[in-house]
Design a protein around this motif. Structure first.
Motif, PDB file in Angstrom:
ATOM      1  N   GLN A  83       0.823  -1.212   0.000  1.00  0.00           N
ATOM      2  CA  GLN A  83       0.000   0.000   0.000  1.00  0.00           C
ATOM      3  C   GLN A  83       0.857   1.263   0.000  1.00  0.00           C
ATOM      4  N   GLU A  84       1.944   1.256   0.767  1.00  0.00           N
ATOM      5  CA  GLU A  84       2.824   2.419   0.768  1.00  0.00           C
ATOM      6  C   GLU A  84       3.520   2.555  -0.588  1.00  0.00           C
ATOM      7  N   ASN A  85       3.902   1.427  -1.178  1.00  0.00           N
ATOM      8  CA  ASN A  85       4.511   1.472  -2.512  1.00  0.00           C
ATOM      9  C   ASN A  85       3.554   2.082  -3.532  1.00  0.00           C
ATOM     10  N   LEU A  86       2.295   1.672  -3.440  1.00  0.00           N
ATOM     11  CA  LEU A  86       1.287   2.206  -4.368  1.00  0.00           C
ATOM     12  C   LEU A  86       1.101   3.697  -4.154  1.00  0.00           C
ATOM     13  N   LEU A  87       1.108   4.122  -2.898  1.00  0.00           N
ATOM     14  CA  LEU A  87       0.963   5.537  -2.583  1.00  0.00           C
ATOM     15  C   LEU A  87       2.138   6.340  -3.140  1.00  0.00           C
ATOM     16  N   ARG A  88       3.343   5.809  -3.035  1.00  0.00           N
ATOM     17  CA  ARG A  88       4.520   6.501  -3.572  1.00  0.00           C
ATOM     18  C   ARG A  88       4.434   6.641  -5.089  1.00  0.00           C
ATOM     19  N   LEU A  89       3.950   5.604  -5.758  1.00  0.00           N
ATOM     20  CA  LEU A  89       3.785   5.687  -7.212  1.00  0.00           C
ATOM     21  C   LEU A  89       2.783   6.779  -7.575  1.00  0.00           C
ATOM     22  N   ASN A  90       1.677   6.820  -6.870  1.00  0.00           N
ATOM     23  CA  ASN A  90       0.646   7.820  -7.160  1.00  0.00           C
ATOM     24  C   ASN A  90       1.145   9.242  -6.930  1.00  0.00           C
ATOM     25  N   ARG A  91       2.047   9.397  -5.965  1.00  0.00           N
ATOM     26  CA  ARG A  91       2.596  10.723  -5.669  1.00  0.00           C
ATOM     27  C   ARG A  91       3.813  11.060  -6.521  1.00  0.00           C
ATOM     28  N   GLY A  92       4.298  10.118  -7.295  1.00  0.00           N
ATOM     29  CA  GLY A  92       5.493  10.352  -8.093  1.00  0.00           C
ATOM     30  C   GLY A  92       6.768  10.332  -7.277  1.00  0.00           C
ATOM     31  N   GLY A 149       0.170  -6.322  10.644  1.00  0.00           N
ATOM     32  CA  GLY A 149       1.176  -5.428  10.079  1.00  0.00           C
ATOM     33  C   GLY A 149       0.653  -4.018   9.925  1.00  0.00           C
ATOM     34  N   PRO A 150       1.535  -3.090   9.624  1.00  0.00           N
ATOM     35  CA  PRO A 150       1.135  -1.679   9.475  1.00  0.00           C
ATOM     36  C   PRO A 150       0.239  -1.476   8.269  1.00  0.00           C
ATOM     37  N   GLU A 151      -0.540  -0.403   8.311  1.00  0.00           N
ATOM     38  CA  GLU A 151      -1.485  -0.124   7.225  1.00  0.00           C
ATOM     39  C   GLU A 151      -0.797   0.133   5.893  1.00  0.00           C
ATOM     40  N   GLY A 152       0.468   0.495   5.925  1.00  0.00           N
ATOM     41  CA  GLY A 152       1.177   0.738   4.667  1.00  0.00           C
ATOM     42  C   GLY A 152       1.445  -0.510   3.872  1.00  0.00           C
ATOM     43  N   SER A 153       1.332  -1.671   4.506  1.00  0.00           N
ATOM     44  CA  SER A 153       1.502  -2.927   3.776  1.00  0.00           C
ATOM     45  C   SER A 153       0.167  -3.324   3.154  1.00  0.00           C
ATOM     46  N   GLY A 154       0.199  -4.317   2.288  1.00  0.00           N
ATOM     47  CA  GLY A 154      -1.042  -4.731   1.632  1.00  0.00           C
ATOM     48  C   GLY A 154      -1.819  -5.756   2.433  1.00  0.00           C
ATOM     49  N   VAL A 155      -1.208  -6.300   3.504  1.00  0.00           N
ATOM     50  CA  VAL A 155      -1.826  -7.411   4.230  1.00  0.00           C
ATOM     51  C   VAL A 155      -3.094  -7.009   4.980  1.00  0.00           C
ATOM     52  N   PRO A 156      -3.119  -5.869   5.710  1.00  0.00           N
ATOM     53  CA  PRO A 156      -4.363  -5.535   6.427  1.00  0.00           C
ATOM     54  C   PRO A 156      -5.578  -5.478   5.504  1.00  0.00           C
ATOM     55  N   ARG A 157      -5.433  -4.830   4.360  1.00  0.00           N
ATOM     56  CA  ARG A 157      -6.556  -4.756   3.404  1.00  0.00           C
ATOM     57  C   ARG A 157      -6.926  -6.145   2.914  1.00  0.00           C
ATOM     58  N   LEU A 158      -5.905  -6.955   2.577  1.00  0.00           N
ATOM     59  CA  LEU A 158      -6.146  -8.299   2.051  1.00  0.00           C
ATOM     60  C   LEU A 158      -6.831  -9.182   3.094  1.00  0.00           C
ATOM     61  N   PHE A 159      -6.305  -9.178   4.325  1.00  0.00           N
ATOM     62  CA  PHE A 159      -6.857 -10.088   5.334  1.00  0.00           C
ATOM     63  C   PHE A 159      -8.260  -9.654   5.760  1.00  0.00           C
ATOM     64  N   ARG A 160      -8.529  -8.357   5.725  1.00  0.00           N
ATOM     65  CA  ARG A 160      -9.899  -7.915   6.029  1.00  0.00           C
ATOM     66  C   ARG A 160     -10.878  -8.450   4.990  1.00  0.00           C
ATOM     67  N   GLN A 161     -10.447  -8.508   3.741  1.00  0.00           N
ATOM     68  CA  GLN A 161     -11.298  -9.084   2.698  1.00  0.00           C
ATOM     69  C   GLN A 161     -11.527 -10.576   2.951  1.00  0.00           C
TER      70      GLN A 161
END
Length: 445
Positions: A83-92, A149-161
């Protein structure tokens, strides 16, 4: 001798003067074409990876080593995860990043200008529990302390699903947000009941936990059903004994669910770098592994992010033709300069037919212009009044001698000597006409 050498030399000066306009035209066209082609790829690029001791970190180092061979420096940017990686891409803030499938959707990726360089490998969702926790269904996690794990990783979103399709609300668990390394310490010390993260099987943390007494791996017995409910997941099997055949670790087959790690970039990434990273991905991820067959990855499949045209072309046809046989930078230069080659070729072919006649004309013009002087002399002879003919004849004879003196000083390549000697013979012919007329005029007097 010096005059003979000068006479017999090829006239480089005449060739240069003749070709100069053509050369300037070609240079101008090539300069315009050069401005139209893509710039050279940058020699520095940033890659957002993952947490310490994660598979993303280890693989990022391999990409950096592969790029270093081509003179490209890769700056590795540690992050909390997908998630943090994706955010960095979106921000350039980064050029390329590792992103889990399921972290975004196609419409959002297109809106943000993101492209996929391909899926790299499956990274199973690992749920490690203390051995005293008898859990066979995720519904039994209610009330337990589980670190996502921290919200910046993809796991919290994935495991909630994953919890959602089991009818479990995240609030029914005591969710921790520690990074993987400190969370592992907490698990081993018994202060939390379980640890969830997503990683490739060769990650040091996975290897360690699979062999740690008192820690067991959760078996997703309904893995196939999860892939139907969450299409970005794959069903993979951790085979019995894959960790250590001698100790029979693990002691049975484990059914796992796995998102796919994807290499994602911004759409303005230089096409040559896309080619280079995809080739590196093929070398790094193309072999057989715990959950993949030889050549299964990298792939244009398993990603919801639009695949870059250069990457799709590589998966279909292989590496660009020139890069198969020469250095990356030379191949890239020639590939970018095809416009120059076409422009140069389009001009060179017709101009190569024009230049030789122009060169011949320039050399022979030195001879031919004196024929105009001869014609002037002859006209003066024909138009001389009867009472002044002797004076005109004498004047034109002197003029003819001057012309001959100038002709004798002409510097001309040996291949055109025939023209000079022809001119001199014609000068003598006109001189003889003048002498004959002078003699006739004297006899008549």
């Amino acid at each position: 001798m010096s005059r003979i050498l000068k006479f017999t030399r090829f006239s480089v000066r005449d060739l240069i003067v003749t070709a100069a306009p053509t050369i300037l035209l070609i240079v101008a066209v090539c300069a315009v074409a050069y401005l139209l082609v893509d710039p050279a790829p940058p020699r520095k690029v940033s890659l957002s990876i993952g947490q310490e001791n994660s598979a993303y970190e280890n693989i990022g180092k391999r990409y950096a080593a592969a790029m270093r061979k081509h003179g490209i420096a890769v700056t590795l940017q540690p992050s909390l995860g997908s998630q943090e990686n994706l955010l960095r891409l979106n921000r350039g803030e980064t050029d390329i990043a590792f992103v889990q499938s399921g972290s975004t959707d196609q419409a959002e990726a297109e809106r943000k200008g993101l492209i996929s360089l391909g899926s790299l490998f499956t990274e199973p969702l690992w749920l490690f529990l203390r051995e005293d926790k008898d859990v066979s269904q995720l519904t039994q996690l209610r009330g337990m302390k589980i670190n996502l794990g921290p919200e910046g990783s993809g796991v919290p979103r994935l495991f909630r699903q994953v919890l959602d399709v089991n009818g479990v609300e995240p609030a029914e668990l005591q969710i921790g947000m520690l990074e993987n390394t400190p969370a592992t310490v907490e698990l081993l010390e018994g202060r939390i009941d379980g640890l969830v993260f997503s990683s490739a099987p060769d990650a040091p943390l996975v290897q360690m936990l699979l062999q740690t007494p008192g820690i067991r791996l959760f078996d997703f017995a309904q893995a196939e059903a999860y892939t139907r409910r969450l299409p970005f997941l794959s069903h993979v099997v951790l085979p019995r004994g894959i960790v250590d055949l001698g100790r029979d670790l693990p002691s049975k087959d484990y059914q796992l669910i796995a998102p796919t790690a994807t290499l994602v970039a911004r759409e303005d990434l230089h096409p040559a770098l896309i080619d280079l990273f995809v080739q590196a991905a093929s070398n790094i991820h193309g072999g057989a592994g715990w959950f993949q067959q030889q050549g299964q990855f990298p792939s244009a499949r398993y990603t919801e992010i639009p695949v870059a045209p250069e990457a799709a072309k590589f998966y279909k046809d292989g590496a660009p033709f020139l890069q198969r046989y020469m250095n990356f930078w030379l191949a890239n230069f020639l590939d970018r300069m095809w416009v120059l080659v076409v422009a140069f070729g389009a001009l060179l072919l017709p101009l190569s037919r024009v230049l030789p006649p122009l060169y011949v004309w320039r050399i022979r013009s030195r001879v031919y212009r004196w024929y105009g002087q001869l014609r002037t002399v002859e006209q003066a002879l024909d138009e001389a009044p009867a009472d002044a003919r002797r004076a005109v004849y004498a004047e034109q004879l002197e003029r003819l001698n001057e012309i001959e003196e100038w002709v004798n000083q002409i510097s001309i390549p040996l291949s055109f000597a025939e023209d000079v000697y022809g001119l001199r013979s014609h000068i003598n012919f006109v001189r003889q006409r003048i002498l004959n007329r002078m003699e006739a005029s004297a006899e008549s007097a």
